[in-house]
Design a protein around this motif. Structure first.
Motif, mmCIF file in Angstrom:
data_model
loop_
_atom_site.group_PDB
_atom_site.id
_atom_site.type_symbol
_atom_site.label_atom_id
_atom_site.label_comp_id
_atom_site.label_asym_id
_atom_site.label_seq_id
_atom_site.Cartn_x
_atom_site.Cartn_y
_atom_site.Cartn_z
ATOM 1 N N TYR A 99 3.578 -9.325 -12.551
ATOM 2 C CA TYR A 99 2.963 -8.036 -12.255
ATOM 3 C C TYR A 99 3.864 -6.864 -12.642
ATOM 4 C CZ TYR A 99 -0.430 -10.827 -9.726
ATOM 5 O OH TYR A 99 -1.394 -11.756 -9.403
ATOM 6 N N LEU A 100 5.176 -7.099 -12.658
ATOM 7 C CA LEU A 100 6.098 -6.031 -13.027
ATOM 8 C C LEU A 100 6.018 -5.693 -14.507
ATOM 9 C CD1 LEU A 100 9.209 -6.994 -10.863
ATOM 10 C CD2 LEU A 100 7.737 -4.982 -10.593
ATOM 11 N N GLN A 101 5.315 -6.512 -15.290
ATOM 12 C CA GLN A 101 5.116 -6.209 -16.702
ATOM 13 C C GLN A 101 4.137 -5.052 -16.889
ATOM 14 O OE1 GLN A 101 3.853 -9.791 -18.659
ATOM 15 N NE2 GLN A 101 5.686 -10.942 -18.099
ATOM 16 N N ALA A 102 3.366 -4.761 -15.862
ATOM 17 C CA ALA A 102 2.365 -3.701 -15.956
ATOM 18 C C ALA A 102 3.005 -2.323 -15.794
ATOM 19 C CB ALA A 102 1.291 -3.897 -14.897
ATOM 20 N N ASP A 103 2.369 -1.325 -16.399
ATOM 21 C CA ASP A 103 2.780 0.064 -16.201
ATOM 22 C C ASP A 103 2.040 0.680 -15.021
ATOM 23 O OD1 ASP A 103 4.492 0.508 -18.670
ATOM 24 O OD2 ASP A 103 2.620 -0.163 -19.598
ATOM 25 N N VAL A 104 0.832 0.158 -14.781
ATOM 26 C CA VAL A 104 0.010 0.633 -13.658
ATOM 27 C C VAL A 104 -0.565 -0.587 -12.953
ATOM 28 C CG1 VAL A 104 -1.901 2.091 -12.927
ATOM 29 C CG2 VAL A 104 -0.610 2.689 -14.989
ATOM 30 N N LEU A 105 -0.361 -0.674 -11.653
ATOM 31 C CA LEU A 105 -0.862 -1.798 -10.863
ATOM 32 C C LEU A 105 -1.886 -1.286 -9.861
ATOM 33 C CD1 LEU A 105 -0.721 -4.796 -10.117
ATOM 34 C CD2 LEU A 105 1.131 -4.231 -8.520
ATOM 35 N N LEU A 106 -3.096 -1.861 -9.922
ATOM 36 C CA LEU A 106 -4.200 -1.481 -9.046
ATOM 37 C C LEU A 106 -4.598 -2.707 -8.233
ATOM 38 C CD1 LEU A 106 -6.319 0.339 -11.790
ATOM 39 C CD2 LEU A 106 -4.575 1.361 -10.315
ATOM 40 N N VAL A 107 -4.506 -2.606 -6.897
ATOM 41 C CA VAL A 107 -4.750 -3.758 -6.027
ATOM 42 C C VAL A 107 -5.869 -3.438 -5.045
ATOM 43 C CG1 VAL A 107 -3.749 -5.395 -4.400
ATOM 44 C CG2 VAL A 107 -2.335 -4.426 -6.216
ATOM 45 N N ASP A 108 -6.895 -4.283 -5.046
ATOM 46 C CA ASP A 108 -8.061 -4.084 -4.192
ATOM 47 C C ASP A 108 -7.972 -4.961 -2.938
ATOM 48 O OD1 ASP A 108 -10.424 -2.828 -3.605
ATOM 49 O OD2 ASP A 108 -11.674 -4.088 -4.882
ATOM 50 N N ASP A 109 -8.505 -4.448 -1.831
ATOM 51 C CA ASP A 109 -8.680 -5.220 -0.586
ATOM 52 C C ASP A 109 -7.372 -5.715 0.008
ATOM 53 O OD1 ASP A 109 -11.440 -4.932 -0.650
ATOM 54 O OD2 ASP A 109 -11.707 -6.690 -1.912
ATOM 55 N N ILE A 110 -6.461 -4.797 0.297
ATOM 56 C CA ILE A 110 -5.177 -5.166 0.882
ATOM 57 C C ILE A 110 -5.358 -5.785 2.274
ATOM 58 C CG2 ILE A 110 -4.610 -3.041 2.142
ATOM 59 C CD1 ILE A 110 -2.206 -4.811 -0.240
ATOM 60 N N GLN A 111 -6.503 -5.509 2.918
ATOM 61 C CA GLN A 111 -6.738 -6.057 4.259
ATOM 62 C C GLN A 111 -6.875 -7.575 4.258
ATOM 63 O OE1 GLN A 111 -9.128 -4.390 2.588
ATOM 64 N NE2 GLN A 111 -10.762 -5.925 2.439
ATOM 65 N N GLU A 112 -7.078 -8.166 3.071
ATOM 66 C CA GLU A 112 -7.189 -9.623 2.984
ATOM 67 C C GLU A 112 -5.881 -10.322 3.347
ATOM 68 O OE1 GLU A 112 -9.845 -11.419 2.402
ATOM 69 O OE2 GLU A 112 -11.146 -9.682 2.149
ATOM 70 N N LEU A 113 -4.794 -9.550 3.454
ATOM 71 C CA LEU A 113 -3.504 -10.133 3.814
ATOM 72 C C LEU A 113 -3.318 -10.260 5.320
ATOM 73 C CD1 LEU A 113 -1.112 -8.256 1.346
ATOM 74 C CD2 LEU A 113 -1.873 -10.614 1.196
ATOM 75 N N ALA A 114 -4.309 -9.841 6.092
ATOM 76 C CA ALA A 114 -4.186 -9.848 7.549
ATOM 77 C C ALA A 114 -3.777 -11.220 8.062
ATOM 78 C CB ALA A 114 -5.508 -9.424 8.190
ATOM 79 N N GLY A 115 -2.718 -11.252 8.864
ATOM 80 C CA GLY A 115 -2.266 -12.484 9.484
ATOM 81 C C GLY A 115 -1.390 -13.353 8.598
ATOM 82 N N LYS A 116 -1.215 -12.990 7.323
ATOM 83 C CA LYS A 116 -0.412 -13.802 6.399
ATOM 84 C C LYS A 116 0.967 -13.157 6.256
ATOM 85 C CE LYS A 116 -4.662 -15.025 3.970
ATOM 86 N NZ LYS A 116 -5.448 -14.914 2.727
ATOM 87 N N GLU A 117 1.799 -13.355 7.269
ATOM 88 C CA GLU A 117 3.077 -12.667 7.362
ATOM 89 C C GLU A 117 3.996 -12.958 6.178
ATOM 90 O OE1 GLU A 117 4.111 -10.434 9.515
ATOM 91 O OE2 GLU A 117 2.218 -10.444 10.626
#
Length: 339
Positions: A99-117
């Motif tokens: 992902y660091l190869q990208a110049d612009v990173l767009l991430v959808d639905d960050i709430q999907e990480l809920a509970g995944k510490e």
């Protein structure tokens, strides 16, 4: 999501600006136009236009700055990539490097990480590295407040930079009509009406015609229906499917074997389930998941659902028919034993 066939038409011009989303629209547009933009977060509930704005940013940057690499993804996809990388002997550093190869990173639905510490910790390292490198980063979430299983660092303004909240559901602008889609839908509506009429009037049920119709509906929704992109005419097809589902439950259609009847009911339920849930669980098999059909199963089967592609339909349909046939024979043998 970066390969979504409907993504190209989600632009700033096709976004219907309202008082509820104007701030988010303006900040997203500024983010796309300004190479020095600070990280941006867009918060809003289901169907508020968050994904549309992500695609609009992606399309604007790719059009105006084609030399820049833009990655548009979801947290679900990132979690899947991380899991796959580790299970195949890779490292978390290799995951981040992708992902660091990208110049612009767009991430959808960050709430999907809920509970995944642990996953949150890993993605925080990625997001921090991305932001510290001076690259552009934007994300969306349906939850702004802490306490939903997301670490404070993933929601506070000081980490992300700027943010905007969309307070009301978003109804997208009408896109340019597609003659091929209109004709295909018209044909499906006619066939849907005919199937309903046959079921109501006890006409002979042609199983081959049903399977052909089923695949046409499947292919149509898989091809044309993207996030928040179903209109009233599309909903008419869904209404016919629900009506057919009800009629199939009432009695066995004329000319249909019991095992075929049960299989038709199962697959009709799966089709309705997949279509109606594609905007909520697209990464669990909905039609936003590359046309995959999600078949809900009973809990005693050992799993909640199975997923198949349209190329697997005939084989899987026949397997279920055979399974219902074997079950029926087992019940008969049990009756004979007690008789």
């Amino acid at each position: 999501m970066s390969d979504n066939k409907n993504g190209s038409k989600y632009t700033f011009d096709s976004f219907a600006v309202t008082d509820a989303n104007r701030t988010a629209f303006e900040k997203a547009k500024q983010f796309a136009e300004n190479a020095d933009s600070e990280p941006l977060a867009i918060f809003g509930g289901t169907a508020t236009g968050k994904t549309h704005l992500l695609y609009a940013v992606k399309n604007a940057i790719e059009q105006n700055s084609p030399d820049l690499k833009v990655i548009l993804t979801t947290t679900a996809d990132m979690v899947s990539t991380l899991t796959s990388t580790i299970s195949n002997g890779g490292t978390t550093e290799q995951f981040r490097e992708k992902y660091l190869q990208a110049d612009v990173l767009l991430v959808d639905d960050i709430q999907e990480l809920a509970g995944k510490e642990k996953t949150q910790d890993e993605l925080l390292l990625l997001f921090n590295a991305f932001c510290e490198s001076g690259k552009r980063f934007m994300m969306t979430s349906s939850q702004k407040e802490a306490g939903y299983g997301i670490q404070d660092r993933l929601v506070i303004r000081e980490f992300w930079g700027d943010f905007a909240v969309i307070t009301r559901a978003y109804i997208h602008a009408q896109f340019e009509s597609n003659a091929e889609r209109i004709n295909q839908r018209k044909d499906l509506l006619h066939k849907s009406e005919q199937f309903c009429w046959n079921l109501m009037h006890d006409a002979d049920f042609d199983i081959d015609a049903f399977k052909a119709y089923y695949k046409e509906v499947w292919a149509y929704f898989s091809r044309y229906i993207g996030l928040f992109d179903a209109d009233r005419e599309d909903l008419k097809i869904v209404c016919y499917l629900n009506r057919m589902d009800t009629l199939l439950h009432c009695k066995t259609p004329v000319g249909l074997k019991s095992c075929e009847w049960n299989t038709c009911i199962l697959f009709m339920h799966a089709l309705i389930y997949t279509i109606s849930s594609y905007d909520m669980i697209p990464y669990l098999g909905g039609f936003c998941g590359n046309g995959v059909l999600s078949i809900p199963m009973l809990h005693h089967a050992g799993y909640d659902r199975i997923e198949i592609t349209i190329d697997e339909f005939e084989e899987e349909f026949n397997k279920f028919c055979e399974g219902y046939q074997r079950s029926r024979r087992s019940v008969r043998r049990l009756h004979w034993r007690f008789d």
